[in-house]
Design a protein around this motif. Structure first.
Motif, PDB file in Angstrom:
ATOM      1  N   TRP A 161      96.058  31.291  39.326  1.00  0.00           N
ATOM      2  CA  TRP A 161      95.094  30.939  38.287  1.00  0.00           C
ATOM      3  C   TRP A 161      93.857  30.302  38.924  1.00  0.00           C
ATOM      4  CZ3 TRP A 161      96.520  29.133  32.791  1.00  0.00           C
ATOM      5  CH2 TRP A 161      97.469  29.996  32.239  1.00  0.00           C
ATOM      6  N   ASN A 162      92.685  30.723  38.465  1.00  0.00           N
ATOM      7  CA  ASN A 162      91.444  30.042  38.813  1.00  0.00           C
ATOM      8  C   ASN A 162      91.252  28.889  37.835  1.00  0.00           C
ATOM      9  OD1 ASN A 162      90.765  31.642  40.974  1.00  0.00           O
ATOM     10  ND2 ASN A 162      89.567  33.088  39.762  1.00  0.00           N
ATOM     11  N   VAL A 163      91.433  27.674  38.332  1.00  0.00           N
ATOM     12  CA  VAL A 163      91.426  26.491  37.481  1.00  0.00           C
ATOM     13  C   VAL A 163      90.358  25.520  37.968  1.00  0.00           C
ATOM     14  CG1 VAL A 163      92.772  24.541  36.623  1.00  0.00           C
ATOM     15  CG2 VAL A 163      93.883  26.750  36.996  1.00  0.00           C
ATOM     16  N   GLY A 164      89.468  25.109  37.059  1.00  0.00           N
ATOM     17  CA  GLY A 164      88.497  24.064  37.356  1.00  0.00           C
ATOM     18  C   GLY A 164      87.683  24.346  38.603  1.00  0.00           C
ATOM     19  N   PRO A 167      89.223  27.276  42.463  1.00  0.00           N
ATOM     20  CA  PRO A 167      89.670  28.658  42.284  1.00  0.00           C
ATOM     21  C   PRO A 167      90.427  29.150  43.510  1.00  0.00           C
ATOM     22  CG  PRO A 167      87.337  28.590  42.796  1.00  0.00           C
ATOM     23  CD  PRO A 167      87.749  27.169  42.590  1.00  0.00           C
ATOM     24  N   VAL A 168      91.377  30.037  43.262  1.00  0.00           N
ATOM     25  CA  VAL A 168      92.198  30.563  44.357  1.00  0.00           C
ATOM     26  C   VAL A 168      92.196  32.088  44.396  1.00  0.00           C
ATOM     27  CG1 VAL A 168      93.722  28.552  44.406  1.00  0.00           C
ATOM     28  CG2 VAL A 168      94.265  30.484  42.898  1.00  0.00           C
ATOM     29  N   ARG A 169      91.627  32.728  43.366  1.00  0.00           N
ATOM     30  CA  ARG A 169      91.665  34.188  43.290  1.00  0.00           C
ATOM     31  C   ARG A 169      90.257  34.738  43.393  1.00  0.00           C
ATOM     32  NH1 ARG A 169      92.919  34.608  38.495  1.00  0.00           N
ATOM     33  NH2 ARG A 169      91.220  35.852  37.624  1.00  0.00           N
ATOM     34  N   PHE A 170      89.999  35.579  44.403  1.00  0.00           N
ATOM     35  CA  PHE A 170      88.670  36.143  44.631  1.00  0.00           C
ATOM     36  C   PHE A 170      88.771  37.666  44.760  1.00  0.00           C
ATOM     37  CE2 PHE A 170      88.998  31.973  46.635  1.00  0.00           C
ATOM     38  CZ  PHE A 170      87.995  31.273  45.959  1.00  0.00           C
ATOM     39  N   ASN A 171      87.776  38.346  44.208  1.00  0.00           N
ATOM     40  CA  ASN A 171      87.716  39.805  44.301  1.00  0.00           C
ATOM     41  C   ASN A 171      89.021  40.463  43.856  1.00  0.00           C
ATOM     42  OD1 ASN A 171      85.120  39.574  45.348  1.00  0.00           O
ATOM     43  ND2 ASN A 171      85.874  39.501  47.470  1.00  0.00           N
TER      44      ASN A 171
END
Length: 380
Positions: A161-164, A167-171
């Motif tokens: 999850w991209n949170v606040g 973020p941890v998820r790109f492209n």
């Protein structure tokens, strides 16, 4: 049980602060654990049911997310993806019903000790040893040891999850499957009983379980708790907030059972999958207070209530129980209003008959004041 990383030097916190009664336990009230239990069970192995139509039961089980472990004309054995014992067994019978839970003991010697305490025999069971007991509510309870769980099955990883600001998820996109969720394991089951205090004391003494949360009726506070969420005592190893729960009521028997799935998307998408196949939601999606699980409740074709859940609390043995008033509004932090179906308060001949039987039995804990207090709590 999978290993869990605990931060070094982490100190227990008052996890009940802000959600529970400030009064807590009264002097001399129901303890949350036995001082010297016979044994300490280490988990819930499986639940057993009886159903007339095993083909129909299997269709629902697959739609709900179980994997079939074994199937014969008279038996359906179901499992999750984790390396754990098959968690649900359905046997063919004329009338659908709950046959009882099976708990897991740490050793065969614990099974033998429990059998000596109960004055009964140890029996062979699926390559291990088992003892069958009867709790004060009349429920058959089995305790086993020496069983070999099957290997784990492949499953999808939890979504990132991209949170606040972190973020941890790109492209990459989120595309969780719209399919039956993958059941990972059996989490807990819930019982209703007319003999709550005796049954609770039995599980604490015989099986060494400990209480995570007590609920009580505001109008009858002096009578002690009327619901308890029990976990296994694994010492410093965190375990589920509750492996079983029980509450006082006019009936005795199964209320629901709960099965862990990967994450929120599995709960929500799994619910949509069930709805598209014509099954009936009981209550959800929401997040509980006691246990914190994200939940979604359904009825199977035999009207047995089952739950998908994710993100439940884990407690070690150092935490003392919370105390809170029992109320319908106190069952969730967010979600739709709780349904009559979930509360078991839908008017009908079966409920009326249960009330009459309970009031006519002078050996239980049900009287007119209790029923009035329960009705008030379920309307609150």
């Amino acid at each position: 049980m999978r290993e869990i990383d605990i931060p070094a030097g982490a100190a227990p916190a008052d996890v009940h602060q802000g959600l529970h009664s400030e009064a807590g336990a009264l002097r001399g009230e129901q303890p949350d654990r036995a001082r010297n239990p016979v044994i300490k069970v280490i988990g819930l192995a499986r639940l057993e049911f009886v159903k007339a139509d095993l083909d129909r039961a299997e269709r629902f089980a697959r739609d709900f997310g179980f994997v079939v472990h074994d199937r014969t004309p008279d038996l359906l054995s179901l499992r999750g993806t984790w390396s754990a014992l098959p968690c649900l067994v359905v046997r063919r019978g004329r009338r659908a019903g709950f046959a009882g839970p099976t708990f897991l003991a740490e050793s065969v010697e614990d099974v033998r000790r429990l059998a000596r305490w109960a004055g009964t025999n140890v029996l062979p069971f699926d390559g291990g040893q088992a003892v069958r007991l009867t709790d004060p509510s009349g429920l058959s309870v089995r305790v086993v040891a020496g069983l070999a769980p099957p290997a784990a099955l492949p499953e999808r990883d939890p979504l990132d999850w991209n949170v606040g600001m972190k973020p941890v998820r790109f492209n990459a996109t989120q595309r969780p499957p719209r399919a039956a969720p993958e059941i990972q394991r059996l989490g807990h089951f819930v019982l209703e009983t007319t003999r709550f205090r005796r049954a609770l004391s039995w599980y604490l003494e015989a099986l060494g379980m400990i209480v995570s949360d007590f609920l009580y009726l505001d109008a009858l506070r002096d009578r002690g708790p009327t619901m308890a969420f029990l976990r296994c005592d694994l010492g410093s190893v965190p375990t589920d907030h509750h492996t079983m729960a029980m509450h006082l009521g006019p009936r005795t028997g199964y209320v629901h059972s709960a099965y862990q799935v990967t994450d929120l998307d599995a709960v929500a998408a799994g619910g949509q999958y069930l709805a598209e196949r014509g099954y009936r939601r009981v209550w959800g999606v929401g997040r509980h207070i006691q246990g914190s699980q994200i939940f979604d409740y359904w009825r199977d074709p035999d009207r047995m209530m089952v739950e998908h859940y994710a993100d439940g609390d884990l407690f070690d043995s150092s935490l003392e129980p919370g105390w809170a008033p029992m109320s319908a509004g106190g069952l969730s932090q967010w979600g739709p209003p709780v349904s009559r179906d979930f509360l078991g308060s839908t008017p009908g001949p079966a409920l009326v008959a249960a009330l009459v039987r309970a009031l006519g039995d002078g050996t239980n804990e049900i009287d007119k004041d209790t029923l009035m207090a329960l009705a008030k709590a379920m309307a609150a």
